[in-house]
Enzyme design. Structure first.
Site, PDB file in Angstrom:
ATOM      1  N   SER A 234      17.254  27.062   3.109  1.00  0.00           N
ATOM      2  CA  SER A 234      18.187  26.126   2.504  1.00  0.00           C
ATOM      3  C   SER A 234      19.599  26.717   2.423  1.00  0.00           C
ATOM      4  CB  SER A 234      17.651  25.726   1.124  1.00  0.00           C
ATOM      5  OG  SER A 234      18.246  24.555   0.655  1.00  0.00           O
ATOM      6  N   ASP A 461      13.233  16.248   5.883  1.00  0.00           N
ATOM      7  CA  ASP A 461      13.729  17.108   4.800  1.00  0.00           C
ATOM      8  C   ASP A 461      14.732  16.321   3.966  1.00  0.00           C
ATOM      9  OD1 ASP A 461      15.112  19.044   3.216  1.00  0.00           O
ATOM     10  OD2 ASP A 461      14.540  20.607   4.642  1.00  0.00           O
ATOM     11  N   HIS A 488      10.983  19.925   1.862  1.00  0.00           N
ATOM     12  CA  HIS A 488      12.158  20.778   2.012  1.00  0.00           C
ATOM     13  C   HIS A 488      11.711  22.180   2.368  1.00  0.00           C
ATOM     14  CE1 HIS A 488      16.056  22.463   1.599  1.00  0.00           C
ATOM     15  NE2 HIS A 488      15.832  23.061   0.456  1.00  0.00           N
TER      16      HIS A 488
END
Length: 521
Positions: A234, A461, A488
């Site tokens: 991320s 996602d 995610h």
């Protein structure tokens, strides 16, 4: 108001494994290794004193996780300001799960879970058991670090006390009249003043991704690794991209999972994220409609309206949630966002919405508490404080109220389930009032002699949309691995196709075939 959603990377659940023997305190002096920038010799060549991890814990969950046998912790000293390396210094918390087969050791695998503001030490502790008997655990030391200002690193960014954070969450800021906007902006100014007072301007000026990437190169050298092996989830992909641009010849392998597009503007990134969460909400609604009882009903096309009918009344009338606490509209929205990160939380979201229909906000408040890292005693980790501090020095600032209002309109259009029903707001967020300059750049990285890297992107996602991964792989001239799913991030979360291909790359330097796609096993 727009939701600036923390880009937290998911971590794998620990799997049972044989218990490692306790590690004894010891000091290692392995640096300097590789190129050393002028004036930073003492940092690159520093010794690391490894010992028990218990004293590094800053949350209840960390206190339990850090007691596991086989883990060791240390502190890394770095300059607060790299422009003044002889000046004030700070320290970063490190947690390591040593390699299980020293003879075959390749080096360290440094991990960052995202946020910004999430703890890499906590992530490494949670992954330690699951990787111990794998090729990763046999060939790499697993090293998690708390970035500057985060978790166990000292000093930590600090803005709000626990009661102050609770009060902020109860205020939904839905009033978008001129008076409401003025009130919201004053609250943002007050918040910024507390950050400045409790953290200090010099620290706030030096918590950006630019500095974290430089810290990671110091860490590489102190660990004794000539080349960096890095796993970033991320927001951690942004750190990786910054490192790749700044230190391309110092990279061995780099896995970037759940990518942020570094060339995308602040507003476009938020709107794309809103669209991602709307797609995940639609998938949740379709899943829920097939259940015997679904809080949003049996017709997915009516799920947005059903969700709004349940949550919008909370703007004026928060729901009781037990222990003298209440569920606000803001927290109900955050609870939904938290659950949409992974299908494993969809059942909790459905249960929470069903409870809300009966007048109780208990389950949804628990989901929101999990998002904010609030423990049962009302204390928070500093994830949210650090999240704001990093974004406000990394990102373009949106200071024109007209642009803010239009951005809010676009966000609501992209994510209608999060529309409060009030007109779009012109209230600027705290970054518009931040007391130190922006140090980040919204440009695609320009890399030189960078070895092949691997970008993993998930088609559904919600937080970091798939196309961001496509663009980052192109910008870094890397290989894209696609996972077809709604969650995610994915590596080390039980999808064997992804885990096997990525592990082979980290160990053998063999990239997956061009165009490779994986599905859940």
């Amino acid at each position: 108001m727009l939701f600036a959603v923390a880009l937290l990377g998911a971590t794998a659940c620990s799997a049972p494994t044989r218990e490692a023997a306790p590690l004894q305190p010891h000091t290692e002096h392995k640096g300097p290794v590789g190129p050393v920038p002028a004036g930073l010799e003492r940092f690159y060549g520093q010794a690391l004193a490894w010992g028990p991890c218990g004293p590094y814990a800053t949350t209840d969950s960390d206190r339990d996780a850090y007691q596991k046998a086989g883990l060791e912790c240390a502190r890394l000293e770095v300059p607060m300001d790299y422009a003044d390396p002889q000046g004030q210094t700070i320290t970063l918390g490190l947690l390591r799960k040593p390699v299980t087969d020293p003879v075959q050791r390749i080096g360290s695998l440094v991990v960052n879970p995202g946020g910004p503001g999430a703890s890499g030490m906590s992530t490494a502790a949670s992954l330690a058991s699951s990787v111990s008997d794998s090729a990763l655990g046999q060939r790499f030391d697993l090293v998690g670090f708390d970035p500057r200002g985060v978790g166990a690193s000292e000093p930590a960014v600090h803005c709000l006390t626990g009661p102050e954070r609770d009060a902020e969450r109860l205020d939904s800021d839905a009033d978008t009249s001129p008076a409401g906007v003025a009130q919201t902006e004053q609250e943002e100014r007050d918040h910024v003043a507390k950050c400045s007072e409790r953290t200090g301007l010099k620290m706030l000026a030096n918590v950006g991704t630019r500095e974290v990437a430089r810290d990671m190169d110091v860490l590489r050298s102190a660990l004794g690794d000539e080349k960096l092996n890095y796993l970033g989830y991320s927001y951690g992909t942004l750190i990786g991209a910054e490192y790749a641009e700044t230190f391309p010849t110092n990279v061995r392998t780099m896995v970037l999972d759940g990518a942020i597009d570094p060339g995308q503007s602040t507003v476009d990134q938020l709107v794309a994220q809103g669209a991602g969460f709307q797609r995940a909400f639609n998938d949740f609604a379709a899943w829920c409609a097939k259940r015997q009882r679904c809080a949003l009903g049996t017709d997915p096309s009516h799920a947005v309206v059903a969700f709004q009918q349940l949550t919008r009344p909370l703007v004026d009338h928060p729901a009781p949630a037990g222990d003298s606490r209440e569920l606000s509209y803001k927290d109900a929205s955050i609870a939904a966002i938290q659950a949409l990160y992974t299908p494993s939380l969809w059942e909790n979201l459905d249960s929470g919405l069903a409870e809300l229909r009966q007048g109780s906000g208990r389950t949804l408040l628990a989901l929101a508490d999990n998002y904010y890292n609030r423990d049962g005693g009302g204390q928070y980790s500093n994830t949210s404080d650090a999240f704001d501090a990093v974004h406000c020095v990394d990102d373009q600032r949106v200071e024109d109220p007209n642009i803010v209002r239009e951005a809010d309109r676009r966000y609501r259009e992209a994510a209608p389930f999060l529309d409060s029903g009030h007109p779009p707001s012109a209230a600027r967020d705290k970054c518009a009032f931040w007391p130190v300059p922006v140090t980040g750049e919204t440009t695609e990285p320009e890399v030189g002699a960078l070895p092949p890297i691997l970008v993993i992107s998930t088609t559904g996602d919600p937080a970091t949309p798939y196309q961001a991964g496509v663009r980052l792989a192109q910008a870094l001239h890397g290989r894209l691995l696609t996972f077809e799913g709604t969650q995610h991030t994915v590596f080390l979360q039980g999808v064997s196709c992804v885990d096997d291909a990525t592990t082979k790359y980290l160990v053998d330097l063999t990239l997956p075939p061009e165009g490779k796609r994986c599905t859940a096993s």
